[in-house]
Write an enzyme that holds these catalytic residues in place. Structure first.
Site, PDB file in Angstrom:
ATOM      1  N   ARG A 238      -4.629  -4.287  -4.311  1.00  0.00           N
ATOM      2  CA  ARG A 238      -5.365  -3.082  -3.910  1.00  0.00           C
ATOM      3  C   ARG A 238      -5.207  -2.908  -2.407  1.00  0.00           C
ATOM      4  NH1 ARG A 238      -9.462  -2.007  -8.142  1.00  0.00           N
ATOM      5  NH2 ARG A 238      -8.287  -2.685  -9.966  1.00  0.00           N
ATOM      6  N   GLU A 240      -6.808  -1.854  -0.085  1.00  0.00           N
ATOM      7  CA  GLU A 240      -8.155  -1.473   0.355  1.00  0.00           C
ATOM      8  C   GLU A 240      -8.169  -1.117   1.831  1.00  0.00           C
ATOM      9  OE1 GLU A 240     -10.694  -1.123  -1.485  1.00  0.00           O
ATOM     10  OE2 GLU A 240     -10.285  -2.248  -3.317  1.00  0.00           O
ATOM     11  N   ARG A 246     -16.720  -8.069  -0.170  1.00  0.00           N
ATOM     12  CA  ARG A 246     -16.368  -8.216  -1.596  1.00  0.00           C
ATOM     13  C   ARG A 246     -15.028  -7.606  -1.983  1.00  0.00           C
ATOM     14  NH1 ARG A 246     -19.448  -3.822  -4.960  1.00  0.00           N
ATOM     15  NH2 ARG A 246     -19.636  -2.202  -3.404  1.00  0.00           N
ATOM     16  N   HIS A 247     -14.264  -7.130  -1.028  1.00  0.00           N
ATOM     17  CA  HIS A 247     -12.963  -6.541  -1.341  1.00  0.00           C
ATOM     18  C   HIS A 247     -11.815  -7.357  -0.753  1.00  0.00           C
ATOM     19  CE1 HIS A 247     -15.471  -2.922  -2.009  1.00  0.00           C
ATOM     20  NE2 HIS A 247     -14.585  -2.725  -2.974  1.00  0.00           N
ATOM     21  N   GLU A 397     -21.254  -5.250  -8.988  1.00  0.00           N
ATOM     22  CA  GLU A 397     -20.381  -5.099 -10.152  1.00  0.00           C
ATOM     23  C   GLU A 397     -19.354  -6.226 -10.186  1.00  0.00           C
ATOM     24  OE1 GLU A 397     -17.658  -1.642 -10.029  1.00  0.00           O
ATOM     25  OE2 GLU A 397     -16.314  -3.157 -10.855  1.00  0.00           O
ATOM     26  N   SER A 400     -15.511  -4.161 -15.145  1.00  0.00           N
ATOM     27  CA  SER A 400     -15.572  -2.773 -15.543  1.00  0.00           C
ATOM     28  C   SER A 400     -14.672  -2.607 -16.759  1.00  0.00           C
ATOM     29  CB  SER A 400     -15.235  -1.924 -14.317  1.00  0.00           C
ATOM     30  OG  SER A 400     -14.192  -1.100 -14.530  1.00  0.00           O
ATOM     31  N   ARG A 448     -14.754 -12.692  -7.526  1.00  0.00           N
ATOM     32  CA  ARG A 448     -16.139 -12.182  -7.502  1.00  0.00           C
ATOM     33  C   ARG A 448     -17.036 -12.980  -8.435  1.00  0.00           C
ATOM     34  NH1 ARG A 448     -16.338  -5.622  -7.135  1.00  0.00           N
ATOM     35  NH2 ARG A 448     -15.020  -5.493  -5.289  1.00  0.00           N
TER      36      ARG A 448
HETATM   37  O1  4AD Z   1     -13.247  -1.900 -11.481  1.00  0.00           O
HETATM   38  P1  4AD Z   1     -11.777  -2.162 -11.445  1.00  0.00           P
HETATM   39  O2  4AD Z   1     -11.000  -1.415 -10.434  1.00  0.00           O
HETATM   40  O3  4AD Z   1     -11.270  -1.865 -12.918  1.00  0.00           O
HETATM   41  C1  4AD Z   1      -9.955  -1.950 -13.350  1.00  0.00           C
HETATM   42  O4  4AD Z   1      -9.047  -2.403 -12.702  1.00  0.00           O
HETATM   43  C2  4AD Z   1      -9.789  -1.542 -14.767  1.00  0.00           C
HETATM   44  N1  4AD Z   1      -8.345  -1.461 -15.085  1.00  0.00           N
HETATM   45  C3  4AD Z   1     -10.469  -2.523 -15.650  1.00  0.00           C
HETATM   46  C4  4AD Z   1     -10.449  -2.139 -17.074  1.00  0.00           C
HETATM   47  O5  4AD Z   1      -9.959  -2.871 -17.906  1.00  0.00           O
HETATM   48  N2  4AD Z   1     -11.008  -1.010 -17.382  1.00  0.00           N
HETATM   49  O6  4AD Z   1     -11.537  -3.707 -11.260  1.00  0.00           O
HETATM   50  C5  4AD Z   1     -12.029  -4.642 -12.181  1.00  0.00           C
HETATM   51  C6  4AD Z   1     -12.767  -5.764 -11.454  1.00  0.00           C
HETATM   52  C7  4AD Z   1     -14.011  -5.318 -10.699  1.00  0.00           C
HETATM   53  O7  4AD Z   1     -15.131  -5.284 -11.525  1.00  0.00           O
HETATM   54  C8  4AD Z   1     -14.138  -6.406  -9.657  1.00  0.00           C
HETATM   55  O8  4AD Z   1     -14.732  -7.573 -10.191  1.00  0.00           O
HETATM   56  C9  4AD Z   1     -12.707  -6.720  -9.334  1.00  0.00           C
HETATM   57  O9  4AD Z   1     -11.932  -6.312 -10.450  1.00  0.00           O
HETATM   58  N3  4AD Z   1     -12.238  -6.028  -8.131  1.00  0.00           N
HETATM   59  C10 4AD Z   1     -11.997  -6.610  -6.953  1.00  0.00           C
HETATM   60  N4  4AD Z   1     -12.125  -7.880  -6.545  1.00  0.00           N
HETATM   61  C11 4AD Z   1     -11.774  -8.173  -5.269  1.00  0.00           C
HETATM   62  N5  4AD Z   1     -11.290  -7.266  -4.395  1.00  0.00           N
HETATM   63  C12 4AD Z   1     -11.146  -5.979  -4.760  1.00  0.00           C
HETATM   64  N6  4AD Z   1     -10.634  -5.103  -3.902  1.00  0.00           N
HETATM   65  C13 4AD Z   1     -11.512  -5.591  -6.090  1.00  0.00           C
HETATM   66  N7  4AD Z   1     -11.474  -4.441  -6.770  1.00  0.00           N
HETATM   67  C14 4AD Z   1     -11.918  -4.720  -8.006  1.00  0.00           C
END
Ligand code: 4AD
Length: 474
Positions: A238, A240, A246-247, A397, A400, A448
């Site tokens: 990502r 970001e 947390r990211h 969160e 998801s 996380r």
């Molecule tokens: O919520 P996210 O973006 O969902 C998906 O990627 C979907 N494809 C999932 C699905 O099957 N529908 O990311 C899923 C999880 C988040 O809840 C969080 O725990 C983690 O990934 N996450 C991160 N962890 C660390 N750094 C980041 N930048 C994160 N972004 C998401």
């Protein structure tokens, strides 16, 4: 080969036996010219080795050599195990080794950028020292990460990465027993999988490409095969822009995708049973590792229910409204309201782990299935866990998930409506043209889970070599 005894096995039952061990010089202390105490460390276990000048057995030169060993050097010792009459302070093992032979296998630089003992202290120790006028050196987060190979020698860090290993192992073990198949999807892909700007773009032999933001498309495409239920543990990228606790720009995704027979709650059932089994396992079998973390970063056990609480988005909004917080019924929860809801849920249901489902469609990714009875909402969910701190006052969160659109024409329309260039994902959309079962799944961030199970305050603590907007090394 010779027999090597792990430091963890050095116990009184080995009294008078000769042993051969390898460890790091954790501490070295000379007493006059005739004696040196050397504490060796291996995987968090420590033992005191004693060199005393004695005719024929130990020369003065040898004692001097030992006293000059730099901390963190790798040292081999041969000697005899003895059991002192009074307890030994400052080591985990309650025996000593009377050294006969000693070899330095790898010498550490004399000036360590991080002192391991300083890096292992809890905040309470620093505060106590300050009150009594003592001076202890706090090791800052950046220094820790710059010299991560030293930082990950602390007992708490060893504990954190053992817990991380247990979480990903339990994830696999549980799903394999539920007839899921482990898959490995490409990380070099043609179009962004989650949409939005947080994507690393790259040049793929002259063709525009990007690093996968999730295995989303390909795990769904595996369901278009005859796999039925799949999971993956792999890197997620990502780009970001936000620099938060947390990211990360790269994290480990735990992903699941499965056929749905009747209702998206089948996916939530898996989340529920998987995570309750995981938390039970950590609490029942990993106390040693959790204690090692807790000694430096105190936290209370996570409060969770044997059957995870499920609230609809509307029920959540209602709880917030009753607490005087105005929320748009078709909007998203911002971080603040998510946190507040966590607090309300804890007060009302005594749990720090719960699910919120039936989110407004507008705030979910294009591939999310709308609710049949109320299309402004969707067959989707987020899972929340307590936040950092002691005691934690809010939730974050960690998961998801959703049912996906498996009708290609509708998927294409949804992508377009969400501003996605459909030509970049046509192979994904076309996958659903040859018979595709209703399906859904979820994604979890490994770092996380570990961070918040242990109520740690920063995701960099649970990533071995974190990648954030400002860090690409070490
Ligand atoms: O919520 P996210 O973006 O969902 C998906 O990627 C979907 N494809 C999932 C699905 O099957 N529908 O990311 C899923 C999880 C988040 O809840 C969080 O725990 C983690 O990934 N996450 C991160 N962890 C660390 N750094 C980041 N930048 C994160 N972004 C998401």
């Amino acid at each position: 080969g010779r027999t090597w005894t792990p430091l963890a096995r050095l116990e009184a039952e080995l009294k008078d036996q000769s042993v051969l061990v390898r460890g790091r010089a954790h501490n070295v202390r000379a007493v006059g010219k005739n004696m040196t105490f050397l504490v060796l460390r291996e995987r968090g276990y420590t033992v005191q080795c004693v060199l005393t000048v004695s005719l024929e057995l130990v020369s003065r030169q040898m004692v001097k050599f030992a006293s000059g060993l730099s901390r963190e050097s790798i040292v081999d010792v041969e000697g005899v195990v003895t059991v002192p009459s009074s307890p030994i302070k400052g080591t985990t093992q309650q025996v000593e080794i009377q050294v006969r032979k000693i070899y330095c296998i790898s010498r550490s630089a004399a000036n360590l950028p991080i002192n391991i003992e300083d890096a292992s202290r809890s905040e309470a120790e620093f505060e106590r020292a300050e009150q009594t006028g003592g001076q202890l050196v706090r090791v800052g987060q950046d220094t820790r990460l710059n010299y991560r190979v030293l930082d990950i020698r602390t007992p708490a860090n060893l504990g954190i990465f053992c817990i991380q290993c247990q979480v990903s192992n339990k994830f696999k073990e549980f799903l394999l027993l539920e007839d899921f198949i482990e898959i490995h999807t490409p990380k070099l892909i043609a179009g962004s999988s989650e949409g939005g700007s947080a994507v690393f773009k790259l040049d793929y032999k002259g063709q525009p490409a990007c690093l996968a933001q999730s295995p989303q498309h390909h795990k769904q495409m595996a369901i278009c095969g005859d796999f039925g239920r799949v999971f993956e543990v792999g890197p997620v990228f990502r780009a970001e822009d936000s620099y938060t606790h947390r990211h990360l720009c790269e994290f480990t995704g735990l992903d699941v995708e499965m056929e749905i027979k009747e209702h998206y709650s089948e996916v939530m059932d898996i989340v529920d049973r998987l995570f309750v089994a995981m938390f039970d396992h950590l609490n029942q079998n990993c106390q040693k590792e959790l204690d090692a973390i807790r000694r430096q970063y105190p936290f209370e056990p996570l409060k969770y229910l044997p059957k995870t609480l499920r609230l609809t988005f509307q029920e959540g909004v209602q709880m917030l409204q009753e607490a005087g917080i105005e929320i748009d019924l078709l909007g998203d929860l911002n971080t603040e309201s998510e946190r507040k809801l966590g607090q309300l849920v804890l007060e009302k249901y005594n749990t720090e782990f719960y699910m919120l489902h039936r989110y407004p469609l507008a705030v979910r990714p294009f591939y999310t299935m709308p609710c049949y009875d109320e299309p402004a909402y969707s067959n989707s969910f987020d899972v929340f866990i307590r936040g950092e701190g002691l005691p934690s006052l809010y939730s974050e969160e960690i998961i998801s998930g959703a049912q996906r659109v498996h009708v290609p024409e509708f998927l294409s329309a949804r992508a377009e409506a969400c501003g996605i260039n459909v030509s970049t994902i046509s192979s994904y959309i076309d996958s659903f043209r040859y018979g595709s079962p209703p399906h859904g799944g979820f994604g979890v961030g490994l770092e996380r889970v570990v961070m918040l199970f242990c109520a740690l305050n920063n995701i960099r603590k649970t990533s071995l070599f974190p990648r954030d907007p400002q860090r690409l090394t070490p």
